[in-house]
Every structure is written in C-alpha cells, then in structure tokens.
Enzyme design. Sequence first.
Site, short mmCIF file in Angstrom:
data_model
loop_
_atom_site.label_atom_id
_atom_site.label_comp_id
_atom_site.label_asym_id
_atom_site.label_seq_id
_atom_site.Cartn_x
_atom_site.Cartn_y
_atom_site.Cartn_z
N LYS A 109 26.20 43.64 45.56
CA LYS A 109 27.58 43.87 45.14
C LYS A 109 28.34 44.47 46.30
O LYS A 109 27.77 45.15 47.16
CB LYS A 109 27.63 44.84 43.96
CG LYS A 109 28.87 44.70 43.11
CD LYS A 109 28.80 43.49 42.21
CE LYS A 109 30.00 43.34 41.34
NZ LYS A 109 29.81 42.25 40.36
P1 NAD Z 1 40.07 40.63 36.94
O1 NAD Z 1 40.55 41.55 38.00
O2 NAD Z 1 40.41 39.20 37.04
O3 NAD Z 1 40.62 41.14 35.53
C1 NAD Z 1 40.46 42.45 35.07
C2 NAD Z 1 41.32 42.60 33.82
O4 NAD Z 1 41.11 43.89 33.26
C3 NAD Z 1 42.82 42.49 34.09
O5 NAD Z 1 43.43 41.74 33.04
C4 NAD Z 1 43.30 43.94 34.04
O6 NAD Z 1 44.67 44.05 33.68
C5 NAD Z 1 42.37 44.45 32.96
N1 NAD Z 1 42.29 45.91 32.91
C6 NAD Z 1 42.15 46.78 33.95
N2 NAD Z 1 42.15 48.03 33.48
C7 NAD Z 1 42.28 47.95 32.14
C8 NAD Z 1 42.35 48.90 31.10
N3 NAD Z 1 42.28 50.19 31.36
N4 NAD Z 1 42.48 48.44 29.83
C9 NAD Z 1 42.56 47.13 29.55
N5 NAD Z 1 42.50 46.18 30.50
C10 NAD Z 1 42.36 46.60 31.77
O7 NAD Z 1 38.49 40.87 36.81
P2 NAD Z 1 37.42 39.87 36.18
O8 NAD Z 1 36.89 39.03 37.27
O9 NAD Z 1 37.98 39.24 34.96
O10 NAD Z 1 36.24 40.91 35.80
C11 NAD Z 1 36.26 41.64 34.58
C12 NAD Z 1 34.87 42.24 34.34
O11 NAD Z 1 33.91 41.19 34.30
C13 NAD Z 1 34.35 43.20 35.43
O12 NAD Z 1 33.53 44.18 34.82
C14 NAD Z 1 33.50 42.31 36.31
O13 NAD Z 1 32.52 43.05 37.02
C15 NAD Z 1 32.89 41.43 35.25
N6 NAD Z 1 32.38 40.15 35.77
C16 NAD Z 1 33.20 39.27 36.40
C17 NAD Z 1 32.70 38.04 36.82
C18 NAD Z 1 33.58 36.97 37.43
O14 NAD Z 1 33.09 35.84 37.60
N7 NAD Z 1 34.86 37.24 37.72
C19 NAD Z 1 31.35 37.75 36.62
C20 NAD Z 1 30.53 38.67 35.98
C21 NAD Z 1 31.07 39.87 35.55
#
Ligand code: NAD
Length: 420
Positions: A109
């Site tokens: 990571k």
């Molecule tokens: P992203 O940055 O695209 O989206 C994050 C979202 O969370 C946004 O809509 C943001 O406004 C929202 N957010 C932030 N703080 C918040 C709060 N306090 N309350 C409510 N919403 C809030 O990120 P992502 O890629 O969608 O990742 C989201 C989660 O999924 C993370 O934990 C990441 O580690 C995990 N993840 C992502 C992937 C991927 O392929 N992108 C894969 C596995 C896991």
Amino acid sequence: MKKDLLGNSVFQMAAEQFDRVADFLELDERVRERCKWPKRVITVSLPVTMDDGRTEVFFGHRVQHHLSRGPVKGGLRFHPNVDVGEVAALAMWMNWKCALMGLPFGGGKGGIACDPRAMSLGEQERLTRRFAQEISPFIGPEIDVMAPDVGTNAQHMAWILDTYSTREGRFVPEVITGKPLELQGSQGRNEATGYGVAFLVTQALQKLSLPIEGSSAIVQGFGNVGSHAVATMNRYGIQVRGVSDISGAVWNAQGLDTDALQKHVAHNGGVAGFPGGEAIDSEELLLQRCDVLVPAALERVITQENASKLNCRILAEAANGPTTPCADAIIEERGDIFLIPDVLCNAGGVTVSYFEWVQNLQRFSWTKQEVLSKLENKLNEAFENLLEFCHQRQCGHRLGALATGVDLVAQVKQTRGLFP
Ligand code: NAD
C-alpha cells in the site's frame, strides 16, 4: 519501527486482528513474527513546485508487507490523514486479501499526505510524478505493482506509468494497474470493486433466502467504490435508499434515482443538495433500517457507539477496515448481521488488477464480459470457500477470511524456510 507502527490506531487494529487469527490458527511463534511485520517500509520526501511558486514538501509512503508469494499489489492513497502506520495496516490487509483470493501477490500500500481536493491538476501531476520517480527503485512489474485508492484515479496511474516508462526507456504498462484503457488498462477495472461488492451482496441475500429484487441498501461513500456498488445494486433491482459522502447524506424511503444522483454528483461535486431525496445526518443514515449497509468510504466508521444500533441484515464492508475491533465483537455477539468482511468484499478491485497485469504481461486484452465473468467466478469461489471454512471451524466470517489468508502466507513462509 515496531513501536512506531503500534502507535498508530489503524495499524494497532490490523495487528490485533492478526494476533487473534494467529492464536486461532495456533501459528508457530517464529512464523507468526515473520507474517506480522512488513518487509519494507519506505518513506520519501516530495518537494513540489506549487502553482503560486512556493516549494512545498510532501511525504509519501510505500509499505511492502511481503514478497514471499510474488510481487506486492496495492493502491496509492492521497488523503490529508495518511501516515505510515495507516499505510502499513492497509498493506497487511492487502496481504491476507491476495492470499484469500488465491492471487500470486503479496500485499502493499502507498499513500501521500496531501489534500487532492485543494490542489490543481498540475500540482497533483507534479506530486504524482515526483513520487513515482522517488519510489521507482523499489517498484516494478515483478516487485510492486500499484493501483488507485482513495483520492487517486486512472489519470494518476497514467502519470506513474509515464514516469516509470520514461526512466526505463520503454513502455511498461504492467508496472501499474487501474490505468486508462488506451494505455492498456483492463476492461471492467474501473467498476470492479463496486461491481464485486454488489455481486457478493446478491450472494449473501441468497444465502439468507432474501429476495434480491426489492431489497434495500444504504451506502456510505460515493467515490469509485460506492458509486459503482450503487449502480450495480440498482441494476440487480436492489433499492438504494440512502447515500452519503463527504458533502452530506441524502435519503429517500422509496429509493433514490441513482442515475440522477450520479449526474447531480458529477455536476455539484457531492450528494448534498440532491433534489430527489431529503437531507439526513450522515451518522443517522448508518442507523436507518435496510437489508444491506455498505460502508464504502474510510476506516473505523462502525464503532462501539453505533454497532449495537445498526439496523441491517447484511454489512458489506466495501471500505478497508470500516469496523473497529470493539464494534466487531458487538456485531458477532448480536449474531443477526451477515458480515461480508472487507478482505473479501472489496477484493474485486485487486482481482481485476491481477487480470490487468496478466493481460499486460501477455500483451493481450479480454472483453469486459470476459473480465466480469472471471471476476464473478473468483469471488464466488472465495465466498463459498469462506462459508465452508467458517462452518467447519465454527468461526465468524472475519476471522475465517483472515485465517484463510494468513494460513496460506504462513504455509509459504514455512515451506520456503528462513534465509540464511
Ligand atoms: P474515493 O476517493 O473514490 O471515494 C471516497 C468516498 O468517500 C467519496 O465519495 C468521499 O466523499 C467519501 N467520504 C469521505 N469521507 C467521508 C465521510 N466522513 N463520510 C461519508 N463519506 C465520506 O475512494 P474509493 O476508491 O471509492 O475507496 C473507498 C474505500 O474503498 C477505501 O477504504 C478504499 O481503501 C477501499 N477500496 C478501494 C478500492 C478501489 O478499487 N478504488 C479497492 C479496494 C478497496
């Protein structure tokens, strides 16, 4: 280093989980130590020229938990709260996830402490390229393959690919995944994590003998994962009643028009003010009655305070580490919530990243249908294996998922032996 990492609450949570799993598996003390601690913890300083002419120094981290089963794989996060402990915890979870999914990767990571929302595209590009340059000696298709995470997207991956390829003097698409299609990204990668979350939700609904069509969901986070989970659940006929993001939360008991919500967010930058629903407090949203609750934002949002008040049948952990250990214990004791643990729930992303890497190495590409159907097969196999393991060992889903991953890594370490 151990003391530094354990001083971080997210790492402490990952380490506590690991200890619990190691006890459960009765791991030999020597293998246990080797499995627990990261192989490489790299921090680089990143001086960047900002648009106003100032030089600002950011700090970027990359943690490679283990290289015993192959190159490490994991996302790169841009967020103000990023620190090395959090990155190390996320790398550890990736390690168990890759093993659980049977992917030939260790976990890694990365993260840069910055606020991309407050930075221009030019500033983000200079920061990303500087990070790629500084980290280049430690990454590569057979060493460490990065991907998008919170605050980064395909464009950031394209800049990393370009920086690394320029350094190598040849086009190296297999150094990064989650990149744009025209740079040999994979069909289906963008939606893979959210798609996988929705697919597993349908599997869990079926196990509970609940109808898929007409069941209800609430989603926290409307970024890459949340928005695709919402869109895919909507296609399955699951009614999404509430969505929150950093701007606020919206609720509609009759179901939100998710296409209209997507357009609203594209236009306004967040769900707040969406006319197709009413505003609701973001914390309250998590407690509303629904069949499926999907935390898809950040860590530690299901806590000791709200775990006993959750009103869902399925908790689909799309985010990494959304449930604290205290909350986990409460949920296990309640016994009325079917948990899809994060290591499995959001594994769609890394699985299609693996498919992307394989396609790049072969200089070959699969159709979207091929990718998504291979993804469903992988997820279904891991889901069924997990339920079987939990049934046989009489344990909860989180413990079962982590134990499956840890056990494989421990076996590999044992078989390879300790050098020298
Ligand atoms: P992203 O940055 O695209 O989206 C994050 C979202 O969370 C946004 O809509 C943001 O406004 C929202 N957010 C932030 N703080 C918040 C709060 N306090 N309350 C409510 N919403 C809030 O990120 P992502 O890629 O969608 O990742 C989201 C989660 O999924 C993370 O934990 C990441 O580690 C995990 N993840 C992502 C992937 C991927 O392929 N992108 C894969 C596995 C896991």
